[in-house]
Design a protein around this motif. Structure first.
Motif, PDB file in Angstrom:
ATOM      1  N   LYS A 134      18.543 -11.380  -9.278  1.00  0.00           N
ATOM      2  CA  LYS A 134      17.588 -10.414  -9.382  1.00  0.00           C
ATOM      3  C   LYS A 134      17.561 -10.192 -11.079  1.00  0.00           C
ATOM      4  O   LYS A 134      16.462 -10.053 -11.685  1.00  0.00           O
ATOM      5  CB  LYS A 134      18.052  -9.060  -8.792  1.00  0.00           C
ATOM      6  N   HIS A 135      18.552 -10.053 -11.653  1.00  0.00           N
ATOM      7  CA  HIS A 135      18.776  -9.737 -12.997  1.00  0.00           C
ATOM      8  C   HIS A 135      18.322 -11.078 -14.088  1.00  0.00           C
ATOM      9  O   HIS A 135      17.948 -10.744 -14.859  1.00  0.00           O
ATOM     10  CB  HIS A 135      20.073  -9.304 -13.508  1.00  0.00           C
ATOM     11  N   ILE A 136      18.668 -12.181 -13.628  1.00  0.00           N
ATOM     12  CA  ILE A 136      18.105 -13.281 -14.318  1.00  0.00           C
ATOM     13  C   ILE A 136      16.624 -13.402 -14.327  1.00  0.00           C
ATOM     14  O   ILE A 136      16.055 -13.198 -15.500  1.00  0.00           O
ATOM     15  CB  ILE A 136      18.525 -14.529 -13.775  1.00  0.00           C
ATOM     16  N   LYS A 137      15.996 -12.910 -13.104  1.00  0.00           N
ATOM     17  CA  LYS A 137      14.412 -12.710 -13.383  1.00  0.00           C
ATOM     18  C   LYS A 137      13.993 -11.695 -14.118  1.00  0.00           C
ATOM     19  O   LYS A 137      13.164 -11.797 -14.820  1.00  0.00           O
ATOM     20  CB  LYS A 137      13.951 -12.630 -11.768  1.00  0.00           C
ATOM     21  N   ALA A 138      14.785 -10.365 -14.055  1.00  0.00           N
ATOM     22  CA  ALA A 138      14.351  -9.383 -14.832  1.00  0.00           C
ATOM     23  C   ALA A 138      14.523  -9.590 -16.434  1.00  0.00           C
ATOM     24  O   ALA A 138      13.707  -9.095 -16.944  1.00  0.00           O
ATOM     25  CB  ALA A 138      15.011  -8.049 -14.307  1.00  0.00           C
TER      26      ALA A 138
END
Ligand SMILES: [Zn+2]
Length: 203
Positions: A134-138
């Motif tokens: 989730k945080h890689i994408k964000a």
């Protein structure tokens, strides 16, 4: 196909612009007075002429999905990590697992996910993998919106460097207070790469 390596970059320039020290290739167009110039100070890049399907090329055929693709999920990362004894940071930077996650994005995403970079793949839970993805994408979406990233040598094709660097939480912040908890940001080497983290916010 142009492989930028570590530090390659492309710039649109007027045909008459004289080459500088690290300029290697000019691509000219018969219908334009501009050229596409390839510059690469560290010279890890390469340029290939490809006949046939680019997906079959040896540099691409074994690559993992792009981070923003729907294939890249917490379940996917967990399936790749759960039998690995290497640190989770190395796993998310392995282009056979997912492409395009460099040192900065890995460090920042692990901070946001609350996962310490040297945690072994096999010890990383599905819940943690889901947060990391989730945080890689964000982090990537935010960096793209801010015009790209990177330390000293990222430029877009107009020659401007990105602004993402001004928003780092941990990368390059050794000795500075954590933005979340005020603990001092630390640095350790993982796979020869500097890895910045907060000992309180990440475990
Ligand atoms: Zn912290």
């Amino acid at each position: 196909m142009i492989h930028l390596g570590m530090s390659g970059r492309l710039e649109i320039l007027d045909k008459e612009t004289p080459p500088k020290k690290h300029d290697h290739v000019d691509i000219t167009f018969h219908n334009s007075k501009n050229i596409l110039r390839y510059t690469d100070p560290r010279r890890f890049g390469s340029i290939f002429w490809i006949d046939g399907d680019i997906k079959d090329h040896f540099l691409i055929s074994r690559l993992g999905p792009e981070p923003l693709e729907s294939l890249f999920t917490g379940d996917y990362l967990f399936s790749k990590a759960q039998n690995k004894k290497s640190p989770i940071k190395n796993i998310i930077m392995d282009s056979h697992i997912v492409v395009g996650v460099g040192n900065i994005y890995a460090s920042e995403s692990l901070f946001k996910a609350g996962v310490i970079p040297n945690k072994l793949g096999k010890d990383t839970s599905l819940d943690e993998c889901t947060k990391i993805v989730k945080h890689i994408k964000a982090t990537l979406i935010k960096a793209i919106e801010l015009g790209g990233s990177s330390l000293k040598d990222f430029y877009n094709v107009n020659g401007q460097s990105g602004y993402f660097q001004q928003t780092y939480n941990v990368y390059g912040m050794k000795g500075k207070p954590c933005r979340k908890c005020k603990s001092i940001i630390e640095n350790m080497k993982i796979g020869q790469r500097s890895s910045f983290f907060c000992i309180k916010c990440q475990n």
